[in-house]
Design a protein around this motif. Structure first.
Motif, PDB file in Angstrom:
ATOM      1  N   TYR A 103     -13.245  56.738 -12.241  1.00 35.24           N
ATOM      2  CA  TYR A 103     -11.813  56.757 -11.973  1.00 35.24           C
ATOM      3  C   TYR A 103     -11.255  58.163 -11.804  1.00 35.24           C
ATOM      4  O   TYR A 103     -10.302  58.375 -11.049  1.00 35.24           O
ATOM      5  N   MET A 126     -14.685  48.247  -3.844  1.00 34.34           N
ATOM      6  CA  MET A 126     -14.689  49.348  -4.783  1.00 34.34           C
ATOM      7  C   MET A 126     -15.278  48.875  -6.108  1.00 34.34           C
ATOM      8  O   MET A 126     -14.953  47.790  -6.586  1.00 34.34           O
ATOM      9  N   ASN A 136      -6.084  46.351 -15.316  1.00 34.33           N
ATOM     10  CA  ASN A 136      -6.109  45.968 -13.893  1.00 34.33           C
ATOM     11  C   ASN A 136      -4.992  46.616 -13.090  1.00 34.33           C
ATOM     12  O   ASN A 136      -5.141  46.895 -11.892  1.00 34.33           O
ATOM     13  N   CYS A 140      -7.280  47.983  -9.998  1.00 29.58           N
ATOM     14  CA  CYS A 140      -7.718  46.701  -9.437  1.00 29.58           C
ATOM     15  C   CYS A 140      -6.608  46.057  -8.608  1.00 29.58           C
ATOM     16  O   CYS A 140      -6.819  45.702  -7.446  1.00 29.58           O
ATOM     17  N   ALA A 143      -5.648  48.051  -5.462  1.00 29.06           N
ATOM     18  CA  ALA A 143      -6.716  47.984  -4.458  1.00 29.06           C
ATOM     19  C   ALA A 143      -6.664  46.675  -3.702  1.00 29.06           C
ATOM     20  O   ALA A 143      -6.718  46.644  -2.460  1.00 29.06           O
ATOM     21  N   GLN A 144      -6.574  45.574  -4.441  1.00 28.54           N
ATOM     22  CA  GLN A 144      -6.553  44.268  -3.798  1.00 28.54           C
ATOM     23  C   GLN A 144      -5.289  44.075  -2.968  1.00 28.54           C
ATOM     24  O   GLN A 144      -5.341  43.483  -1.893  1.00 28.54           O
ATOM     25  N   ASP A 149     -11.514  44.900  -1.843  1.00 33.88           N
ATOM     26  CA  ASP A 149     -12.037  44.107  -2.953  1.00 33.88           C
ATOM     27  C   ASP A 149     -12.327  44.996  -4.153  1.00 33.88           C
ATOM     28  O   ASP A 149     -12.800  46.130  -4.008  1.00 33.88           O
ATOM     29  N   PHE A 150     -12.060  44.467  -5.338  1.00 32.59           N
ATOM     30  CA  PHE A 150     -12.395  45.171  -6.580  1.00 32.59           C
ATOM     31  C   PHE A 150     -13.511  44.385  -7.259  1.00 32.59           C
ATOM     32  O   PHE A 150     -13.306  43.258  -7.698  1.00 32.59           O
ATOM     33  N   ARG A 152     -16.421  43.749 -10.032  1.00 39.09           N
ATOM     34  CA  ARG A 152     -16.664  44.009 -11.449  1.00 39.09           C
ATOM     35  C   ARG A 152     -18.156  44.028 -11.769  1.00 39.09           C
ATOM     36  O   ARG A 152     -18.948  43.280 -11.184  1.00 39.09           O
ATOM     37  N   SER A 170     -11.392  39.636 -10.155  1.00 34.89           N
ATOM     38  CA  SER A 170     -12.518  40.240  -9.442  1.00 34.89           C
ATOM     39  C   SER A 170     -12.631  39.601  -8.071  1.00 34.89           C
ATOM     40  O   SER A 170     -12.286  38.431  -7.880  1.00 34.89           O
TER      41      SER A 170
END
Length: 269
Positions: A103, A126, A136, A140, A143-144, A149-150, A152, A170
């Motif tokens: 991160y 990612m 999140n 997360c 990003a979405q 896509d995130f 996991r 996810s």
């Protein structure tokens, strides 16, 4: 349908697992890494993970730690990583690209700016190993919302009570770390992998990809019979580490990729 969804849907129709390859962006240098990146799909890679170079890759073993050092020593950065994706996209608009890392560089870049620039560059997914599901909102969800896509990571120590939290929101696919430890280490037994895949499929409909410790075509083939994807990283990075010249690094990585791909593609015949 995203590139990741389209890839796994196509492979499901073909009744085979995906070969997911990992290399650190800019290793050993920008030009060599870009040549390897462009050659991976032709050598059998279905999905490409690109490591975002970082000074403290705590989840990675010695091979990938050295790759990060080489890349950073040759001036690689997160902006140059996105530039590499843009150059790759000039000749390939179908192979999914997933950025994997930590991160800190993203936070330094700025989350919103990074997501915007990554999407524009052609990034599809990612994996950020040090942002837990309890946070999140940090990465997360943005990003979405930005169309990335995130993905996991889950591990042998992620129990049934913890799994729903880890998998919440996810997307793309699930990356199952088959052993407790760092990349490039020991390998799990096939019975352990089979049991893990069955358990994950009880919790999610996403494709399950298995990584950590897969180094040979035979091992990859065995895992490909059980999972939706096989992740190979350190075995390729080792070829770069051992190469005397950039030309040798390119040839050896792509040859190793072709060999492992043959194992994956022949696994369910």
């Amino acid at each position: 349908m995203s590139r990741i969804q389209a890839c796994f849907a196509k492979l499901k129709q073909e009744n085979r697992a995906a070969l997911v390859t990992f290399l650190t962006a800019g290793d050993p240098d920008y030009a060599t890494a870009l040549t390897i990146l462009r050659g991976l799909p032709g050598a059998g890679a279905d999905v490409i993970e690109m490591g975002m170079p970082f000074t403290d890759p705590m989840a990675d073993g010695p091979a990938i730690q050295l790759a990060n050092q080489r890349a950073l020593g040759n001036g690689m950065s997160l902006r140059k990583t996105l530039q590499m994706v843009r150059e790759f996209r000039e000749g390939n608009d179908h192979t999914p690209i997933v950025l994997m890392g930590y991160y800190n560089p993203i936070h330094h870049y700025g989350v919103d700016a990074f997501i915007r620039d990554a999407k524009q560059a052609g990034v599809d997914g990612m994996i950020v190993v040090d942002v837990p599901a309890e946070h999140n909102e940090e990465l997360c969800e943005p990003a979405q919302a930005g169309g990335i896509d995130f993905i996991r990571l889950t591990t042998p120590t992620t129990d049934d009570q913890r799994l729903p939290t880890v998998l919440k929101d996810s997307s793309g696919f699930i990356y199952y770390v088959s052993v407790a430890g760092v990349t490039g280490g020991a390998t799990a037994s096939l019975d352990q992998v089979s049991e893990a895949v069955a358990r994950l499929r009880r919790h999610s409909d996403l494709p399950v990809c298995i990584g950590f410790g897969i180094r040979t075509a035979e091992h990859a083939a065995n895992v490909a019979r059980l999972a939706d994807g096989v992740v190979v990283g350190s075995a390729l990075v080792d070829k770069i580490n051992a190469a005397v010249t950039p030309e040798q690094a390119i040839a050896d990585v792509l040859a190793q990729c072709r060999e492992i791909s043959e194992g994956v593609r022949g696994a369910r015949l």
